[in-house]
Design an enzyme around this catalytic site. Structure first.
Site, PDB file in Angstrom:
ATOM      1  N   CYS A  61     -27.310  18.050  68.568  1.00  8.31           N
ATOM      2  CA  CYS A  61     -25.851  18.182  68.665  1.00  8.31           C
ATOM      3  C   CYS A  61     -25.107  16.852  68.619  1.00  8.31           C
ATOM      4  O   CYS A  61     -23.879  16.834  68.507  1.00  8.31           O
ATOM      5  CB  CYS A  61     -25.476  18.956  69.928  1.00  8.31           C
ATOM      6  N   HIS A  62     -25.802  15.728  68.665  1.00  4.13           N
ATOM      7  CA  HIS A  62     -25.150  14.404  68.706  1.00  4.13           C
ATOM      8  C   HIS A  62     -25.878  13.483  67.741  1.00  4.13           C
ATOM      9  O   HIS A  62     -26.776  12.755  68.180  1.00  4.13           O
ATOM     10  CB  HIS A  62     -25.185  13.856  70.127  1.00  4.13           C
ATOM     11  N   PHE A  63     -25.680  13.478  66.556  1.00  4.81           N
ATOM     12  CA  PHE A  63     -24.712  14.220  65.757  1.00  4.81           C
ATOM     13  C   PHE A  63     -25.484  15.060  64.750  1.00  4.81           C
ATOM     14  O   PHE A  63     -26.604  14.711  64.388  1.00  4.81           O
ATOM     15  CB  PHE A  63     -23.793  13.262  65.011  1.00  4.81           C
ATOM     16  N   VAL A 102     -28.484  10.751  67.427  1.00  2.00           N
ATOM     17  CA  VAL A 102     -28.437   9.548  68.251  1.00  2.00           C
ATOM     18  C   VAL A 102     -28.305   9.986  69.710  1.00  2.00           C
ATOM     19  O   VAL A 102     -27.508  10.878  70.017  1.00  2.00           O
ATOM     20  CB  VAL A 102     -27.216   8.675  67.878  1.00  2.00           C
TER      21      VAL A 102
END
Length: 170
Positions: A70-72, A77
Site C-alpha cells: 500500500c506504500h506505494f 517503500v
C-alpha cells in the site's frame, strides 16, 4: 523490576506487547503489525555515544511486509514514520527495562533526516538509540538520538527522541 537480560528474541517482544515483561501497567511494545523490530540485539544501561546507555534492534525485511503493497502501489517503500516509531518503541522499552514504572508514550523528536529508503530489496534493518538523559519526576522521560541502517548503511537519523512513562492516577 529492572531486567538483567541484554538481548530479547521475538517471543520476548510479544510477551512485552502482552504486558508480561515489565508487569501490569508498565511499558509495553505494540503488537504486530505495529511492532517494528524482530529482536533486540543489545541493551545496556552504560555506554553508547553519551555514556548513558543504548539499545539496538533489528528487523528482517520480507517483501510481504504489510506496508509494502500500500506504500506505494508499484513503488514499495517502508514509510519513514514507521522507522521513527521503531526508535520511540525502543526508547520506551529501554525505560521499562531499567525498571521504571508507567505506560510509555512518544512525546516528540527534534530533527529527523531521511537519506535513503527501505525497499523490499533490503535484507536487514538495524536500529539504534543512544540515551542522552533519563529524567525521573512526575513522569519518567527518556531522551536519546537514534539511527536506522538498511543493510549496513545509515539512512535515517533522529535527534532528541523523547518518550515518557506515565503512571496512572487512581
Amino acid at each position: 523490576m529492572a531486567q538483567t537480560k541484554s538481548s530479547y528474541d521475538y517471543e520476548d517482544l510479544l510477551a512485552c506487547a502482552r504486558g508480561e515483561l515489565f508487569g501490569p501497567g508498565n511499558a509495553q511494545l505494540p503488537a504486530p503489525p505495529m511492532l517494528m523490530f524482530d529482536r533486540i540485539t543489545e541493551v545496556s544501561a552504560e555506554g553508547g555515544e553519551f555514556g548513558k546507555g543504548f539499545i539496538r534492534a533489528e528487523l528482517d525485511i520480507k517483501p510481504d511486509l504489510w506496508f509494502f503493497p500500500c506504500h506505494f502501489i508499484g513503488d514499495p517503500v517502508m514509510p519513514g514514520c514507521l522507522g521513527l516509531d521503531a526508535l520511540w518503541q525502543m526508547t520506551g522499552f529501554f525505560l521499562g527495562w531499567l525498571g521504571e514504572p508507567g505506560k510509555g508514550r512518544a512525546i516528540s523528536t527534534g530533527e529527523v533526516k531521511f537519506s535513503g529508503m527501505v525497499t523490499p530489496a533490503v535484507k536487514t534493518v538495524e536500529y539504534g538509540v543512544d540515551l542522552k538523559r533519563v529524567m525521573r519526576g512526575r513522569l519518567v522521560l527518556g531522551i536519546g538520538d537514534g539511527w536506522l541502517k538498511a543493510d549496513g548503511e545509515t539512512i535515517y537519523r533522529a535527534s532528541d527522541l523523547r518518550v515518557g512513562l506515565f503512571k496512572q492516577e487512581s
